[in-house]
Design a protein around this motif. Structure first.
Motif, mmCIF file in Angstrom:
data_model
loop_
_atom_site.group_PDB
_atom_site.id
_atom_site.type_symbol
_atom_site.label_atom_id
_atom_site.label_comp_id
_atom_site.label_asym_id
_atom_site.label_seq_id
_atom_site.Cartn_x
_atom_site.Cartn_y
_atom_site.Cartn_z
ATOM 1 N N ALA A 989 0.842 -1.214 0.000
ATOM 2 C CA ALA A 989 0.000 0.000 0.000
ATOM 3 C C ALA A 989 0.866 1.249 0.000
ATOM 4 O O ALA A 989 0.573 2.236 -0.676
ATOM 5 C CB ALA A 989 -0.919 -0.003 1.223
ATOM 6 N N ALA A 990 1.950 1.173 0.787
ATOM 7 C CA ALA A 990 2.845 2.327 0.843
ATOM 8 C C ALA A 990 3.495 2.563 -0.515
ATOM 9 O O ALA A 990 3.643 3.697 -0.965
ATOM 10 C CB ALA A 990 3.913 2.092 1.910
ATOM 11 N N GLU A 993 1.006 4.179 -2.626
ATOM 12 C CA GLU A 993 0.869 5.588 -2.255
ATOM 13 C C GLU A 993 2.041 6.396 -2.777
ATOM 14 O O GLU A 993 1.895 7.533 -3.199
ATOM 15 C CB GLU A 993 0.808 5.712 -0.746
ATOM 16 C CG GLU A 993 -0.521 5.979 -0.092
ATOM 17 C CD GLU A 993 -1.610 6.586 -0.924
ATOM 18 O OE1 GLU A 993 -1.428 7.714 -1.417
ATOM 19 O OE2 GLU A 993 -2.646 5.971 -1.096
ATOM 20 N N ALA A 994 3.239 5.797 -2.700
ATOM 21 C CA ALA A 994 4.437 6.495 -3.184
ATOM 22 C C ALA A 994 4.299 6.787 -4.679
ATOM 23 O O ALA A 994 4.635 7.876 -5.153
ATOM 24 C CB ALA A 994 5.676 5.649 -2.916
ATOM 25 N N ARG A 996 1.517 7.066 -6.268
ATOM 26 C CA ARG A 996 0.488 8.100 -6.422
ATOM 27 C C ARG A 996 1.077 9.483 -6.164
ATOM 28 O O ARG A 996 0.795 10.437 -6.869
ATOM 29 C CB ARG A 996 -0.668 7.835 -5.453
ATOM 30 C CG ARG A 996 -1.569 6.713 -5.925
ATOM 31 C CD ARG A 996 -2.621 6.382 -4.900
ATOM 32 N NE ARG A 996 -3.532 5.354 -5.404
ATOM 33 C CZ ARG A 996 -4.336 4.638 -4.643
ATOM 34 N NH1 ARG A 996 -4.344 4.810 -3.346
ATOM 35 N NH2 ARG A 996 -5.129 3.731 -5.170
ATOM 36 N N ALA A 997 1.885 9.547 -5.101
ATOM 37 C CA ALA A 997 2.523 10.835 -4.783
ATOM 38 C C ALA A 997 3.420 11.282 -5.931
ATOM 39 O O ALA A 997 3.461 12.469 -6.283
ATOM 40 C CB ALA A 997 3.335 10.702 -3.489
ATOM 41 N N VAL A 1000 1.228 12.584 -8.638
ATOM 42 C CA VAL A 1000 0.686 13.908 -8.315
ATOM 43 C C VAL A 1000 1.762 14.976 -8.508
ATOM 44 O O VAL A 1000 1.516 16.046 -9.077
ATOM 45 C CB VAL A 1000 0.147 13.914 -6.870
ATOM 46 C CG1 VAL A 1000 -0.159 15.330 -6.421
ATOM 47 C CG2 VAL A 1000 -1.111 13.073 -6.782
ATOM 48 N N PRO B 14 -1.622 4.483 4.376
ATOM 49 C CA PRO B 14 -0.221 4.916 4.245
ATOM 50 C C PRO B 14 -0.109 6.434 4.320
ATOM 51 O O PRO B 14 -1.059 7.150 4.010
ATOM 52 C CB PRO B 14 0.182 4.407 2.863
ATOM 53 C CG PRO B 14 -1.091 4.203 2.141
ATOM 54 C CD PRO B 14 -2.175 3.969 3.127
ATOM 55 N N ARG B 16 1.188 9.708 2.802
ATOM 56 C CA ARG B 16 1.494 10.047 1.409
ATOM 57 C C ARG B 16 2.784 10.818 1.271
ATOM 58 O O ARG B 16 2.990 11.809 1.963
ATOM 59 C CB ARG B 16 0.363 10.882 0.822
ATOM 60 C CG ARG B 16 -0.865 10.072 0.522
ATOM 61 C CD ARG B 16 -1.888 10.906 -0.195
ATOM 62 N NE ARG B 16 -3.176 10.250 -0.118
ATOM 63 C CZ ARG B 16 -4.312 10.871 -0.308
ATOM 64 N NH1 ARG B 16 -4.321 12.156 -0.587
ATOM 65 N NH2 ARG B 16 -5.451 10.231 -0.238
ATOM 66 N N GLY B 17 3.629 10.327 0.381
ATOM 67 C CA GLY B 17 4.767 11.129 -0.042
ATOM 68 C C GLY B 17 6.011 10.990 0.799
ATOM 69 O O GLY B 17 6.972 11.687 0.558
ATOM 70 N N GLU B 19 7.346 7.725 1.747
ATOM 71 C CA GLU B 19 7.994 6.428 1.579
ATOM 72 C C GLU B 19 9.281 6.533 0.791
ATOM 73 O O GLU B 19 10.279 5.906 1.110
ATOM 74 C CB GLU B 19 7.040 5.486 0.854
ATOM 75 C CG GLU B 19 6.016 4.874 1.764
ATOM 76 C CD GLU B 19 6.583 3.737 2.569
ATOM 77 O OE1 GLU B 19 7.414 3.005 2.026
ATOM 78 O OE2 GLU B 19 6.223 3.601 3.732
ATOM 79 N N ALA B 20 9.209 7.324 -0.248
ATOM 80 C CA ALA B 20 10.337 7.333 -1.173
ATOM 81 C C ALA B 20 11.502 8.169 -0.666
ATOM 82 O O ALA B 20 12.545 8.203 -1.283
ATOM 83 C CB ALA B 20 9.873 7.869 -2.525
ATOM 84 N N ALA B 391 -5.565 9.247 -6.077
ATOM 85 C CA ALA B 391 -4.411 9.874 -5.435
ATOM 86 C C ALA B 391 -4.794 11.167 -4.721
ATOM 87 O O ALA B 391 -3.940 11.829 -4.134
ATOM 88 C CB ALA B 391 -3.337 10.170 -6.470
#
Lengths: 1198, 423
Positions: A989-990, A993-994, A996-997, A1000, B14, B16-17, B19-20, B391
């Motif tokens: 899921a993370a 989400e990553a 998706r981020a 965006v 989660p 957002r933004g 993780e990376a 998103a």
């Protein structure tokens, strides 16, 4: 901007050349080589920059290139500036109001913001630029400027668009592309991540499956537990039987033996025990008698006491009486020599004492005399210490007093301290006021700056025409706030209505898309397939059921096996796997059928949803229109509110801010007035103080201010310090005088105490009959000697007394010992009474031991005899009781009785064995052990072991199955428990989400770029639609006038074949031609018209700049040249025209068009010009050198 | 009597933004919502509350993974051991109509049904009976007013209404189970425990108290500031005290730095470091920060075109790393080139016309703006509309549109200025 006067200081061939430029149009005539092109270049560069590598530098010699211009702006302001070549160029100048012209930026603002390239190609051009046609227009940054007029190409605009588009396409491209831009790539990754995430999920159905499987395993475990318990029970029984078998066999043997024994009558267990007791007793007594006899025979007699021993025993008491004194005598024998030695020593010491003081009596010193001497000794150190201390104090006091008096005498005379302190304070205030004055001046400037800024800000909102320093009929703040609220609500309402409509449209789009997807799937029909799968599954299930739990007879096994073979295709071992696969397939098929059955329902739902969404869109569109109409009314009302003040208002929020700034302006103006008043007051106070200071200290310089205060303060500090020192010294001298008097009193007291002490010493010496001149230490030594002599005499008397007592007692003891020895012992008596007493004691002890031994031996012999007689009696009694027992039981003898008793005891033992075996059987097989009799009689241990092994094997198999089931259940339970701790899906899921981020972020980057593309296209469209007709109309009009109506219209072509030059010129017959298709003269006239049209358009919006043309009529015939000059004469109302020519014909034509207009003739000498004052170029005569320079440094290409 | 009111736990959602981001503690971030929930349970135990109410969206529910439930059920056991009961309803995220099944909770947890409102009565809690009324979302989109159908208050008891709702007039949130404060007031309950809004909001202070506690852990930069729950103390029939307790594990903040034409990179970084340190000191826990750069910035072109943003991002990461538990979620560039846009706007050339067009669009010509947006963003909407919606990015969001228009203005001005300067 129009030039009134140009002064060429140094440029090319021209030096110090003033050129008056009168009027709107100035014709400048000069033959070739007269410097027209140089002048054109100067006019091109003077507004912007003299080119760093200009060839005119070399032509001009060593001096810097420079020129000066006097000008007038369109608003009537006049001024001048001078440009001198440099890096950068030096520009100085000023406007008529005195404001300086500070650099290129200000000059750019004054000249309307045109660029150097624009000016060179549009405003100042030659016939060459006209011949170059469109190429000249496309040069440098003209593209957008001309395009702004609807004429030129896209130029910079296209570059910007291409740059931004490139960046945009690096982020996203619609459709399928080979090299994926960022958003396309992220989208692909996002979809993959989404799929992975879906796969990683643990659905509730899966949980239920696991839970059901776990429960099935639990049930199976329960069944296995029951089976194992049964086997364990049977095994336990066999183990007990096996364990009991030995006891059973023993019991059986004992019973058989018991049956063979004949037991005599009358013997009981008690009688048998009595017999055994009597028999044993008889045996023991016999044995004891035998041992006593043997002891009597072994015994030896002891010798009787001697005469000497008897005499000693007779004098036993006397000898014993000597012993208590023995230890006392031993102590005396050690002490007497020591006493004698001490006596001698003391006598010697006393004798020495007397020898040392011949003729003096050893008198006794009393306690009082000793105390008096001790007191005198104690007081002496204190008196000496006080005397010494007072002496030191005296020395210090005298020195200090002298020093302070010397300091006091050295101080200067006193002055007026208070006056100088007042001056110092005043100076500090004076300096503070100066600082305050500076600060307030700065604050005043800041406030004034703020006021200017506020006025500018306020003016920028409402327009410069509103006088903001005067009261205005403005609306109330509350009214504006009400409007603001309404305004915001209106904006929110519009935004909300738009958002709702937009969302509704999106939802409608989605609903339609979902419906389309649903219809694309189609209903399908797998009913037959499902039925076949299920039948297949059910058949497998039946087979397994019959095989495992059916309980078929052996007769039915064969068909069953055949059927299994058929079903499993002769792989019966695959039956479970095939069945499992069949069940799974059937379930899946059923699920699919269910899904498809639901399809129709979904489709109907989606149809309804589309209808509902469409209706909502319609409804929301109407609502949005209503909201917007309300917004328009609100804006009109808002405008009306501000109309009395003559202000066109911006939004209420901005106007509230404006109002706040206006209030701030009033506040700042009030603050400014206050500051000015305060500054005046401070100035007055400072002047008064300066006058006072000059009176008091004339030689003190009053500048710089910072030095005045420290100087005055320093002076005041110095005076104050002297006075303080004087006061301090006087006070200290007073204190020291007081101390001196105290010290004198203490010295007198010490003298008195010393005299008293000496008187007491003399009296004590007289009392002790000692010389009165002795010192205290002599007295003390004598007193110590007398004391010691008295002590020695006392010790000597005590030693003599003790010595006498010891010798007396020693003599008495010696006599007593000799007397006892004579009466009790034989042989000579030792001389030492102690040794004699000890010898007597040793002999007495030996006699006593001998007597004891004789008495003990006699007692032992008597005791043995008594025992022997008693044992014999007991043996006789035992024999009698044994005889009585035989008689009572009917036995003839004790031996016969013994045999009978033994037979009885054997039978009794067997009975006990049988009983024990039965008890063991009861313990092992429990109460009903007798029920096992048949099995125990018929089985053997080997058989039981064999049965037990079989049972254990069976149990092991069940146990293994149970373990497997438990393991499976454990795994499932652990899986279910572990679900709570698993976070694998979280990482998926993370990851999703990553992505998706990332998407965006990329969209945020892409969207503004995409917007720029649309905005640029809109701008192009707008320009094409709004500006092009007007601009092209101007060009056509000019061209028609220049060509005498030959060319009447001009339009822009957007067709692709005309990309190079999109202009089409129509002649009077309506025939369109491109610029390339025109004659050279007509083409030059076209591009002249374009330039003039642009200049007209430019001048409408910007400061008009002078237009300079160099022989542009060279390809024109006379008619068109004359019409062109007429056009230029008329054109000069828009901008100043400077026309350079080398053709006399042009001059003549100009005289016809404007007979009175001045002409500047470069071919004439100084002062020859018509209506002008000027002179020929200074370098004119150096033609050869200049030509050489031109050859070496050609002018830049245009 | 005391009880704990929480909502919108969004378990396993989660962040957002983050993780990376390099160096980010991935495991901690992934389980942040779980740890915030554990803080909630620990708080209930520490404060010895009588019961806990959760007003919907306990699960994030974007997916129906049974593991979340298994973990939650296990965690609820700790309250069961302390005798603390839990009352919860389903919200729009974890509605009963989703693929989530009816969950088997521990004995101390009661989940309200979805087909109709229900009441549970707790007897003698501090000499007081408590009636908890609630109804779960039967489906994700509930458009009717659920509160209107709630039962009448139980006489003599302290009545609590448990409701997941968006009060009417709140344009920022999806209008689920919409109702009005007047409806809630007229119902006669003593306390309305609401959920759905992720920010602490006291709708009504007294008679009855109507309150959103906010979510327990911010999930993205739009959920900034402290997040947690409230503990309500009741005396008699009245609410004596409502105390907020922060529970969040990672806090989100937004750091806006206004830049001037004279500011250089060092000034920017110094300012960022100071402000980040202040934020960290104020938060007292790990921090995720979005840095927004505004103003006319000298290095705007280098920032947006020449890869300067990546360098700046790296330097900000280094600063954040130096401060400890701080991560830069995103660096948002809203700067513009240091140009006099007013002068460019006034010019009668193409750029001027373009900038004036932008002004017209920004000042609110809705139709025109929508057309421009559709023309610009249409291809992306068709290609990735669904993914963007998932998103959380709405292309039709007016604030986002304004932001993009402003950025477009900066891009255009910068591009023209850059070409004109010959760069």
């Amino acid at each position: 901007m129009r030039y009134h006067h140009l002064h060429v200081e140094n440029f090319g061939i021209h030096r110090d050349w003033p050129i008056p430029l009168a009027g709107d149009v100035q014709l400048i005539y000069g033959p070739n080589e007269a410097g027209k092109t140089t002048l054109l270049q100067l006019l091109r560069e003077i507004l912007f920059r003299i080119h760093p590598q200009t060839p005119y530098l070399q032509c001009s010699g060593n001096g810097p290139l420079a020129a000066r211009v006097e000008f007038e702006l369109s608003d009537g302001r006049r001024g001048w500036f001078r440009r001198q070549k440099g890096n950068p160029d030096q520009i100085i100048g000023e406007l008529a109001d005195g404001s300086p012209l500070g650099g290129q930026t200000v000059l750019d603002q004054l000249s309307g913001g045109a660029s150097a390239s624009l000016y060179q190609n549009i405003f100042a051009f030659s016939a060459e630029e006209l011949r170059a046609g469109a190429d000249s227009l496309r040069a440098a940054d003209l593209g957008d400027a001309l395009f702004g007029g609807g004429i030129g190409g896209l130029g910079v605009f296209q570059q910007v668009q291409a740059t931004l588009q490139k960046r945009m396409e690096a982020l996203f491209k619609p459709g399928k592309v080979a090299a994926k831009p960022r958003i396309n790539a992220v989208l692909a990754e996002l979809r993959a991540a989404q799929e992975q995430f879906q796969q990683a999920q643990c659905r509730p159905q899966a949980y239920d499956d696991w839970e059901e499987r776990r429960q099935a395993h639990a049930e199976k475990i329960s069944r296995l537990d029951e089976q194992m318990e049964e086997l364990r029970r049977r095994g336990e029984l066999l183990r007990r039987q096996k364990q009991a078998l030995q006891a059973w066999v023993q019991r059986r043997g004992a019973m058989e033996e018991r049956r063979r024994i004949d037991v005599p009558a009358g013997i009981t267990r008690e009688l048998a025990a009595e017999f055994h007791a009597l028999d044993n007793e008889r045996e023991l007594l016999t044995q004891k008698l035998r041992e006593l006899e043997e002891k009597r025979l072994r015994r030896r007699p002891v010798a009787p006491l001697t005469a000497a021993e008897s005499a000693l025993l007779a004098a036993e008491e006397e000898i014993s009486s000597l012993q208590p004194q023995l230890s006392q005598m031993l102590a005396w024998s050690g002490e007497l020599p020591q006493l004698r030695s001490s006596r001698d020593t003391l006598e010697q010491e006393l004798a020495r004492f007397r020898r040392e003081r011949p003729g003096r009596e050893l008198s006794v010193v009393t306690r009082e005399q000793q105390a008096a001497a001790r007191r005198l000794a104690e007081e002496l150190p204190s008196l000496e210490e006080r005397t010494r201390s007072l002496k030191q104090q005296r020395e210090k006091l005298d020195a200090r007093l002298t020093r302070q008096r010397r300091k006091l005498n050295a101080l200067p005379a006193s002055r007026s301290v208070k006056e100088w302190e007042r001056l110092a304070k005043g100076a500090a205030v004076w300096q503070t006021q100066a600082r305050e004055q500076r600060d307030q001046a700065v604050r005043l400037a800041e406030v004034q700056h703020d006021i200017d800024n506020l006025l500018r800000d306020l003016g920028s909102v409402v327009g410069a025409e509103v006088d903001l320093t005067q009261p205005l009929p403005l609306p109330l703040r509350t009214t504006i706030e009400t409007f603001r609220t309404r305004w915001e609500r209106q904006a929110q309402a519009e935004a909300e209505a738009e958002r709702r409509l937009h969302d509704a449209c999106e939802e409608l789009y989605r609903a339609r898309k979902e419906l389309a997807q649903c219809e694309a799937i189609g209903p399908g029909d797998d009913t037959d397939h499902v039925a076949a799968r299920r039948a297949h599954r059910d058949r497998g299930w039946r087979l397994i059921q019959r095989l495992c739990w059916g309980g078929d007879s052996s007769a039915a096994e064969a068909p069953l096996a055949a059927e299994i073979d058929a079903w499993t295709e002769h792989r019966p071992d695959q039956l479970p796997a095939l069945y499992e696969a069949a069940v799974t397939a059937a379930d899946q098929a059923a699920d699919r059928a269910l899904e498809r059955a639901a399809w129709e329902t979904q489709r109907q739902q989606r149809l309804r949803e589309v209808e509902v969404r469409a209706a909502r869109c319609t409804e929301l569109e109407a609502a949005l229109a209503a909201v917007r109409q309300a917004g328009g009314e609100l804006r009109e009302e808002w405008q009306t509110l501000w109309s009395p003040a003559g202000i066109r208002p911006r939004s209420p929020a901005e106007m509230l801010e404006w109002l706040q700034k206006r209030e701030a302006l009033d506040a700042q103006r009030g603050k400014s007035a206050g500051l000015q008043q305060s500054l005046a007051a401070i100035e007055q106070e400072r002047g008064a103080f300066a006058q006072q200071l000059a009176r008091v200290w004339p030689e003190l310089p009053l500048t710089p201010i910072e030095a005045v205060v420290p100087a005055v303060e320093q002076r005041a500090r110095e005076i104050r310090r002297v006075e303080e020192d004087r006061s301090r010294l006087l006070a200290e001298i007073d204190d020291l005088t007081t101390d001196d008097e105290d010290l004198k009193r203490q010295e007198a007291q010490v003298q008195t105490d010393l005299a008293d002490w000496h008187a007491r010493l003399t009296a004590l010496l007289s009392e002790l009959k000692l010389p009165t001149e002795w010192r205290l230490d002599q007295l003390a030594a004598e007193l110590a000697c007398l004391q010691r002599a008295a002590e020695v005499q006392e010790q000597l008397d005590e030693v003599a007394r003790r010595l006498q007592e010891g010798e007396r007692r020693w003599s008495e003891y010696e006599q007593e010992v000799q007397r006892v020895w004579q009466s009790a012992a034989s042989g000579p008596c030792p001389r030492d009474p102690v040794a004699a007493a000890e010898e007597l004691a040793r002999r007495l002890k030996s006699a006593r031991d001998r007597r004891e031994e004789i008495n003990r031996d006699a007692a032992e012999a008597a005791a043995d005899e008594g025992v022997r007689q008693h044992t014999a009696g007991l043996l006789q009694q035992c024999e009698e009781r044994l005889a009585a027992l035989c008689e009572r039981l009917g036995f003839s003898s004790a031996a016969a009785l013994k045999v009978g008793v033994e037979r009885f005891e054997t039978a009794d033992r067997l009975d006990q064995q049988i009983h024990q075996a039965e008890r063991d059987l009861g313990n092992i097989l429990l109460a009903d052990w007798e029920s096992h009799a048949e099995e125990l009689d018929t089985t053997t241990a080997e058989e039981l072991t064999e049965k037990l092994d079989r049972l254990n094997n069976e149990l092991d198999q069940l146990r293994a199955a149970h373990a497997r089931e438990v393991a499976e259940q454990g795994k499932l339970a652990a899986r279910l428990r572990a679900l709570a701790e698993e976070t694998d899906v979280l990482s998926r899921a993370a990851n999703l989400e990553a992505k998706r981020a990332e998407l965006v972020a990329a969209v945020h980057e892409w969207a503004p770029l995409a917007l720029t593309q649309v905005l640029l296209r809109r701008a192009v469209r707008r320009f094409q639609e709004e500006r092009q007709p007007e601009m092209l109309g101007e060009v056509a009009d000019l061209l028609r006038r220049i060509t005498g109506g030959e060319h009447v219209a001009i339009r822009r072509s957007f067709e692709s074949e005309h990309d190079g030059d999109p202009l089409l010129v129509e002649d009077r017959r309506g025939q369109p031609r491109t610029a390339e298709q025109l004659s050279m003269g007509a083409r030059a006239q076209l591009y002249l018209a374009i330039r003039l049209a642009f200049v007209v358009d430019y001048c409408r919006r910007n400061e008009p700049l002078p237009v300079v043309m160099d022989d542009v009529l060279v390809h024109f015939d006379d008619h068109r040249a004359r019409r062109t000059l007429e056009v230029l004469a008329e054109f000069s109302q828009h901008a100043q025209v400077l026309l350079l020519t080398c053709h006399r014909r042009t001059v003549e034509l100009w005289r016809e068009v404007r007979p009175q207009a001045p002409i500047l003739d470069l071919s004439r000498s100084e002062g020859d010009h018509e209506g002008t004052a000027g002179r020929r170029p200074a370098g004119r005569r150096k033609r050869t050198a200049r030509a050489e320079a031109s050859r070496l440094f050609p002018p830049p290409e245009r | 009597m005391r009880f704990l009111h929480a909502a919108d736990v969004h378990l396993d959602a989660p962040l957002r933004g983050l993780e990376a981001r390099e160096g980010a503690p991935v495991e901690e971030l992934r389980t942040a919502t779980r740890r915030a929930f554990q803080h909630l349970l620990a708080l209930a135990l520490r404060e010895q509350v009588d019961f806990v109410v959760i007003a919907g969206d306990l699960f994030d529910g974007d997916y129906s993974d049974v593991r979340s439930w298994a973990w939650t059920a296990k965690e609820f056991q700790s309250l069961a051991q302390a005798g603390i009961r839990v009352f919860l309803i389903r919200g729009n995220h974890d509605s009963l109509g989703g693929s989530s099944r009816q969950l088997r909770w521990p004995e101390n947890v009661h989940e309200f049904r979805g087909d109709r409102p229900d009441t549970r009565i707790l007897k003698h809690l501090g000499h007081l009976d408590v009636a908890v009324h609630g109804q779960s979302f039967p489906a994700r989109a509930v458009t009717e007013d659920l509160a209107a159908g709630y039962p009448d208050p139980v006489p003599g008891a302290f009545n609590i209404g448990l409701l997941h709702t968006s009060l009417s007039g709140d344009a920022e949130h999806e209008p689920y189970a919409p109702t009005r404060p007047e409806v809630l007031k007229l119902k006669g309950y003593d306390y309305w425990a609401l959920g759905h809004i992720h920010t602490l909001r006291r709708v009504h202070e007294d008679g009855p108290v109507i309150l959103y506690p906010g979510c327990t852990q911010g999930r993205h930069v739009h959920e900034r500031g402290e997040k947690g729950c409230v503990i309500v103390t009741v005396e008699g029939r009245g609410v004596r005290d409502v105390t907020f307790h922060a529970l969040d594990v990672v806090r989100w903040e937004r750091l806006t730095i206004d830049l001037g034409p004279d500011d250089d990179r060092d000034a920017l970084l110094d300012r960022a470091e100071q402000r980040l340190a202040d934020l960290q000191a104020a938060a007292g826990r790990p921090l995720a920060v979005r840095v927004v750069l505004r103003g006319r910035y000298r290095a705007h072109h280098a920032l947006v075109v020449e890869g300067g943003l990546a360098d700046l991002r790296d330097q900000l990461d280094v600063i954040a790393h130096g401060l400890g538990a701080v991560w830069i979620e995103h660096v948002e560039v809203r700067t513009s080139p240091p140009l006099d846009l007013n002068q460019r706007r006034a010019a009668e050339d193409l750029v001027g016309e373009l900038l004036r067009d932008l002004d017209r669009l920004q000042s609110g010509d809705g139709d025109d703006l929508a057309a421009v947006m559709e023309e610009a963003l249409g291809p992306l909407r068709h290609r990735a509309g669904r993914e963007l919606q998932q998103a959380g990015l709405r292309l039709s969001d007016s604030e986002v549109m304004r932001q993009w228009l402003a950025q477009a203005e900066g891009l255009i001005a910068d591009a023209f200025a850059n070409l004109e300067s010959g760069a």
